[in-house]
Write a protein that holds these residues in place. Structure first.
Motif, mmCIF file in Angstrom:
data_model
loop_
_atom_site.group_PDB
_atom_site.id
_atom_site.type_symbol
_atom_site.label_atom_id
_atom_site.label_comp_id
_atom_site.label_asym_id
_atom_site.label_seq_id
_atom_site.Cartn_x
_atom_site.Cartn_y
_atom_site.Cartn_z
ATOM 1 N N THR A 1 -4.221 8.309 -1.736
ATOM 2 C CA THR A 1 -4.438 8.404 -0.301
ATOM 3 C C THR A 1 -5.421 9.519 0.077
ATOM 4 O OG1 THR A 1 -2.246 7.512 0.136
ATOM 5 C CG2 THR A 1 -3.303 8.707 1.925
ATOM 6 N N MET B 1 -4.373 3.282 9.076
ATOM 7 C CA MET B 1 -4.417 4.316 8.041
ATOM 8 C C MET B 1 -4.440 5.722 8.632
ATOM 9 S SD MET B 1 -7.190 2.461 5.502
ATOM 10 C CE MET B 1 -7.573 3.968 4.592
ATOM 11 N N HIS C 1 -7.725 3.621 -2.158
ATOM 12 C CA HIS C 1 -6.581 3.307 -1.292
ATOM 13 C C HIS C 1 -5.607 2.373 -2.001
ATOM 14 C CE1 HIS C 1 -4.346 2.562 2.393
ATOM 15 N NE2 HIS C 1 -4.561 1.260 2.273
ATOM 16 N N ASP D 1 0.838 -1.209 0.000
ATOM 17 C CA ASP D 1 0.000 0.000 0.000
ATOM 18 C C ASP D 1 0.869 1.254 0.000
ATOM 19 O OD1 ASP D 1 -2.358 -1.422 -0.062
ATOM 20 O OD2 ASP D 1 -2.782 -1.211 2.077
ATOM 21 N N GLU E 1 1.269 4.193 -2.939
ATOM 22 C CA GLU E 1 1.155 5.625 -2.678
ATOM 23 C C GLU E 1 2.396 6.354 -3.199
ATOM 24 O OE1 GLU E 1 0.382 8.682 1.087
ATOM 25 O OE2 GLU E 1 1.183 6.669 1.446
ATOM 26 N N TYR F 1 -8.459 0.901 9.454
ATOM 27 C CA TYR F 1 -8.564 2.346 9.639
ATOM 28 C C TYR F 1 -7.626 2.841 10.741
ATOM 29 C CZ TYR F 1 -12.788 3.186 6.737
ATOM 30 O OH TYR F 1 -13.692 3.337 5.704
ATOM 31 N N SER G 1 -8.986 8.340 -0.696
ATOM 32 C CA SER G 1 -9.428 7.245 0.168
ATOM 33 C C SER G 1 -9.660 7.714 1.594
ATOM 34 C CB SER G 1 -8.409 6.100 0.149
ATOM 35 O OG SER G 1 -7.189 6.472 0.753
ATOM 36 N N HIS G 2 -8.797 8.583 2.099
ATOM 37 C CA HIS G 2 -8.948 9.080 3.467
ATOM 38 C C HIS G 2 -10.162 10.000 3.596
ATOM 39 C CE1 HIS G 2 -4.907 8.122 5.579
ATOM 40 N NE2 HIS G 2 -5.193 7.207 4.676
ATOM 41 N N THR H 1 -10.347 -3.281 4.804
ATOM 42 C CA THR H 1 -9.929 -1.877 4.859
ATOM 43 C C THR H 1 -10.423 -1.192 6.121
ATOM 44 O OG1 THR H 1 -9.847 -1.709 2.442
ATOM 45 C CG2 THR H 1 -10.075 0.348 3.672
ATOM 46 N N GLY I 1 -13.380 3.440 0.984
ATOM 47 C CA GLY I 1 -12.110 3.998 0.526
ATOM 48 C C GLY I 1 -11.144 2.983 -0.033
#
Length: 440
Positions: free
Chosen positions: A234, A277, A229, A97, A101, A274, A237-238, A270, A225
Motif C-alpha cells: 500500500t 483508495m 497495490h 485488495d 494488504e 483512487y 502504490s499510494h 485503479t 500504482g
C-alpha cells in the motif's frame, strides 16, 4: 453472510469496508461459474466464494495468515468476473485488495517470494529500469534451461523480440488539436507500456488530436500504482498514485481538463478507484476529483465524432480485457468503435474469461496463467481473424506470445482507419523499427 467483527476491529477503515462486503455475500455460488481459477483447478478454495470464507476467517480472528490461505488468495487473478456475475453486488475487488494488504503486513513469505515481489515492485513501475531488465532478459533467454524456478523462466519469456525506441511523445508536453477543439484531456502514459510498446500512446495522441482534443502529458504523472497495490504494498502504490493525483490536479486547476484518458485498462480500473483508495487521506478530495473524470480511451472516443469508415473486409477478433469488461463495466464501446471504423468484429467463446496475464500474475503463477493463455488463444484463433485487438498491454503481450495472428491495441486500428499509419505489428518483421536506441 453473518460477521462477528468487534467494535474495535471496525474502527479500522479497511476492516469496516471488508465487513460491509462480507455481509452482502449470500453464499449463492454464482461466482464459481465465471471464476477462471475455479474453472482450471476445480477447487472451491480457488473460487471467489471459497476465498471470501478464508478472508473472513483470517480477518475476524486477526490471525497470522497461514500458507494455505496465502496460496489461495495469491492464486486469485483479480479479474473481477465474479463482480459482474454476483447478483448481490459483492465488491470483491475491495475485499481481496484489503486481504492482500493484510497478508503483506502480517505474513513472512519464503525468501524467493519476497525477492521476486521486491524486484517487480522496484522495476516494473519504472520504464527505464524495466527497459534495462527486458534487455537483460533477452540476453539471458538462451540460458533459460538453467533456471530452476518456473517464475524466473516466465520472466525471461516475457521479453519481447524487439524493444522499441523511447517515444518523445511520452515526455510532459501539450499536443494541439488538429480540428476544432472539443476537449482538453490528459493522457496517462503509464509505465510498463512505455517500455513494451510505444506505438499505443503515439496512436492515441494522433487519434485524439485528429478528432479535436488538446492532449496534455502532465508533468510528474507516471505509474498508476496498480502493480504494487495488487501485491498489498500500500505505501508504494499510494506514493506513485499520489504523484498522479497532484500532477493532474495542477492541470485541472489550471487550464482545466475534460477527462483523464487511460489506454491501459488495468490502470484505468485503479485510477477510477483512487477515490476509495485515498478516502481517509489528506488527498481524499483531489483523489475523488481525479477518479471522477478518469475515462478509458474508448469512453472518450464515444463522445467524439469518429468518422464512419468503409468496409475494410478485415476480420478483427476483439479480446475483452477483464479490467475493462469487469473492472470498469465497459463492454460494447470498443466493439462499436471498431465496427464504425469499418472492421468486421468477432468475439471468442467464453469472452468473459481471463487470458491469464493479470498484471504480474503470469510471472508469479505461470502454470495457471499458461493454461488460461492456451484456452484464450484457442478460442480467438477459432474465429479465423486477420487481427486480434485488445485494450490492455498485458493481454496483448500474453496472447501475442502464443499466436501468429498479429495483435494490436484498439486505438491503433482506429488511428489507422482515420488516416494514421498502419500498425507496425501488421507489417512484415523485416520492416519493424530498429531495436535501438532504447535508452534515450
Amino acid at each position: 453472510m453473518q460477521t462477528t467483527f468487534t467494535k474495535d476491529q471496525l474502527k479500522d477503515p479497511g476492516t469496516q469496508r471488508a465487513n460491509e462486503i462480507l455481509r452482502a455475500c449470500v453464499h449463492c455460488g454464482f461466482c464459481t461459474a465465471t471464476c477462471p481459477t475455479y474453472q482450471v483447478l476445480g477447487d472451491e478454495l480457488d473460487s471467489p466464494r471459497g476465498r471470501i470464507y478464508q478472508i473472513k476467517d483470517m480477518l475476524e480472528n486477526e490471525r497470522v495468515p497461514d500458507e494455505k490461505t496465502v496460496k489461495h488468495v495469491d492464486r486469485c487473478l483479480s479479474c473481477l468476473a465474479c463482480m459482474t456475475t454476483c447478483p448481490s453486488g459483492v465488491h470483491y475487488m475491495h475485499l481481496v485488495d484489503h486481504a492482500r494488504e493484510y497478508i503483506e503486513n502480517n505474513y513472512k513469505r519464503p525468501f524467493s517470494d519476497r525477492a521476486l515481489r521486491w524486484i517487480f515492485a522496484q522495476i516494473l513501475p519504472y520504464p527505464m529500469r524495466f527497459r534495462l531488465a527486458l534487455l537483460g532478459a533477452k540476453l539471458g533467454r538462451p540460458f533459460r534451461f538453467l533456471m530452476p524456478d518456473a517464475r524466473l523462466r516466465a520472466m525471461l519469456d516475457m521479453a519481447p523480440k524487439s524493444i522499441p525506441p523511447v517515444s518523445r511523445n511520452d515526455d510532459p508536453q501539450s499536443f494541439a488539436p488538429m480540428a476544432d477543439k472539443k476537449m482538453r484531456v490528459a493522457l496517462m502514459t503509464g509505465c510498463a507500456q512505455k517500455a513494451l510498446n510505444t506505438d499505443i500512446n503515439d496512436a492515441t495522441i494522433r487519434l485524439l488530436t485528429r478528432l479535436g482534443c488538446e492532449v496534455v502529458v502532465a508533468e510528474g504523472a507516471g505509474c498508476c500504482g496498480a502493480l504494487t497495490h495488487h501485491m498489498g504494498k500500500t505505501k508504494e502504490s499510494h506514493t506513485t498514485a499520489a504523484k498522479n493525483i497532484k500532477a493532474w490536479c495542477v492541470e485541472m486547476d489550471g487550464e482545466g481538463l475534460d477527462a483523464i484518458v487511460i489506454n491501459t485498462s488495468g490502470c484505468g480500473t485503479t485510477v477510477k478507484d483512487y477515490g476509495h483508495m485515498f478516502r481517509n487521506d489528506a488527498l481524499a478530495a483531489d483523489a475523488a476529483r481525479v477518479s471522477g473524470i478518469a475515462m478509458d480511451v474508448s469512453e472518450v472516443l464515444m463522445k467524439l465524432d469518429l468518422p464512419q469508415g468503409d468496409d475494410k473486409e478485415t476480420v478483427v477478433a476483439y479480446h475483452a480485457a477483464c479490467s475493462l469488461q469487469h473492472g470498469q463495466q465497459i463492454k460494447t464501446f470498443p466493439k462499436d468503435l471498431l465496427k464504425k471504423a469499418g472492421y468486421t468484429v468477432v468475439e471468442p467463446a467464453d469472452s468473459h474469461l481471463c487470458c491469464g496475464s493479470a498484471g504480474t500474475y503470469n510471472l508469479m503463477q505461470p502454470e495457471i496463467s499458461g493454461k488460461l493463455k492456451e484456452r484464450k488463444v484457442r478460442t480467438l484463433e477459432a474465429k479465423n481473424p486477420d487481427i486480434i485487438a485488445a485494450g490492455n498491454i498485458g493481454c496483448m503481450m500474453q496472447i501475442g506470445s502464443a499466436t501468429e495472428v498479429p495483435i494490436v491495441h484498439t486505438v491503433e486500428l482506429l488511428d489507422w482507419a482515420t488516416g494514421g499509419p498502419q500498425p507496425r505489428a501488421l507489417t512484415e518483421p523485416g520492416k519493424r523499427a530498429p531495436e535501438i536506441p532504447i535508452l534515450r
